[in-house]
Design a protein around this motif. Structure first.
Motif, short mmCIF file in Angstrom:
data_model
loop_
_atom_site.label_atom_id
_atom_site.label_comp_id
_atom_site.label_asym_id
_atom_site.label_seq_id
_atom_site.Cartn_x
_atom_site.Cartn_y
_atom_site.Cartn_z
N LEU A 172 0.93 -1.14 0.26
CA LEU A 172 -0.15 0.31 0.03
C LEU A 172 0.80 1.12 -0.09
O LEU A 172 2.02 1.22 0.41
CB LEU A 172 -0.95 -0.10 1.32
N THR A 173 0.19 2.09 -0.59
CA THR A 173 1.18 3.94 -0.64
C THR A 173 0.43 4.75 -1.02
O THR A 173 -0.78 4.56 -1.53
CB THR A 173 1.88 3.34 -1.77
N VAL A 174 0.16 5.30 0.07
CA VAL A 174 -0.39 7.04 0.49
C VAL A 174 0.81 7.65 -0.55
O VAL A 174 1.76 8.11 0.16
CB VAL A 174 -0.03 6.43 1.53
N THR A 175 -0.18 8.61 -1.41
CA THR A 175 0.09 9.89 -1.87
C THR A 175 -0.18 10.94 -1.78
O THR A 175 -1.55 10.79 -1.12
CB THR A 175 1.14 10.10 -3.25
N TYR A 178 -2.98 3.77 -4.05
CA TYR A 178 -2.71 2.01 -4.81
C TYR A 178 -1.82 1.69 -3.57
O TYR A 178 -1.34 1.72 -2.79
CB TYR A 178 -2.16 3.02 -5.77
N GLY A 179 -1.92 0.03 -4.84
CA GLY A 179 -1.12 -1.04 -4.42
C GLY A 179 -1.84 -2.06 -4.71
O GLY A 179 -2.72 -2.15 -5.47
N CYS A 180 -1.27 -3.49 -3.99
CA CYS A 180 -1.97 -4.14 -4.01
C CYS A 180 -3.00 -4.49 -2.40
O CYS A 180 -2.27 -4.77 -1.62
CB CYS A 180 -0.63 -6.18 -4.37
N ASP A 237 -5.89 1.64 -6.99
CA ASP A 237 -6.11 2.82 -7.29
C ASP A 237 -7.06 4.06 -7.43
O ASP A 237 -7.75 4.04 -7.98
CB ASP A 237 -4.86 2.92 -8.73
N LEU A 238 -6.91 4.21 -5.82
CA LEU A 238 -7.98 5.11 -5.46
C LEU A 238 -7.66 6.76 -5.35
O LEU A 238 -6.38 6.99 -4.80
CB LEU A 238 -8.73 4.82 -4.42
#
Length: 162
Positions: free
Chosen positions: A84-87, A92-94, A102-103
């Motif tokens: 999980l990656t938060v920008t 987005y992530g798996c 991808d939200l």
């Protein structure tokens, strides 16, 4: 405005779960063998068509051991690729079983935590769960801050001059 990574997930090692399940399954597999060494006739008679509960020890133990091994395998497959990656613009992530997500941050309606170090991100299409993440509390906090900031920006009234 350029997209910046706010926080990335740190994977939880699931080896502990696999080791515990392996030990329990091994013990359950060995119980009938030790029972056999004390009474060999009972062991082979338990495989007959008409068994009583007392003599069905191998079937019961080996069935439970097989279920425990299956649970360990499912958990391994389910959480192996979780990331999980938060920008500042999106999440987005798996998710579980390698499902790509991808939200946009604007579509995220809520964020929560659950058992097994899981973080649930809710959007209009439903909740997506990312499990076995070490820093799930920090990720929850960061997404909450981003959602609150977005809400405050929408509530700021636009001043007009006459």
């Amino acid at each position: 405005m350029e997209e910046k990574v706010v926080i990335k997930s740190q994977k939880q090692k699931i080896n502990i779960l696999q080791i515990v399940c392996g030990i329990i399954a091994t013990i359950l597999f060995l119980i009938p063998i030790f029972d056999y060494s004390s009474n060999p006739a009972n062991f082979w008679n338990s495989f007959s068509k008409y068994v009583s509960i007392g003599s069905a020890l191998p079937e019961i133990c080996w069935s439970i051991a097989l279920v425990i091994v299956a649970i360990a395998v499912v958990f391994s497959l389910m959480y192996a690729k979780v990331d999980l990656t938060v920008t500042n613009k999106r999440v987005y992530g798996c998710a579980a079983f390698g499902k790509r997500v991808d939200l946009p941050l604007d579509s995220v309606t809520a964020v929560g935590t659950s058992t097994f170090k899981t973080i649930a991100i809710t959007s209009a299409s439903g909740a997506i769960k990312f499990g076995m993440i070490n820093n799930y509390v920090e990720i929850h906090s960061e997404i909450s801050k981003l959602l609150i900031n977005r809400q405050e920006q929408r509530q700021t009234p636009v001043q007009t001059t006459i």
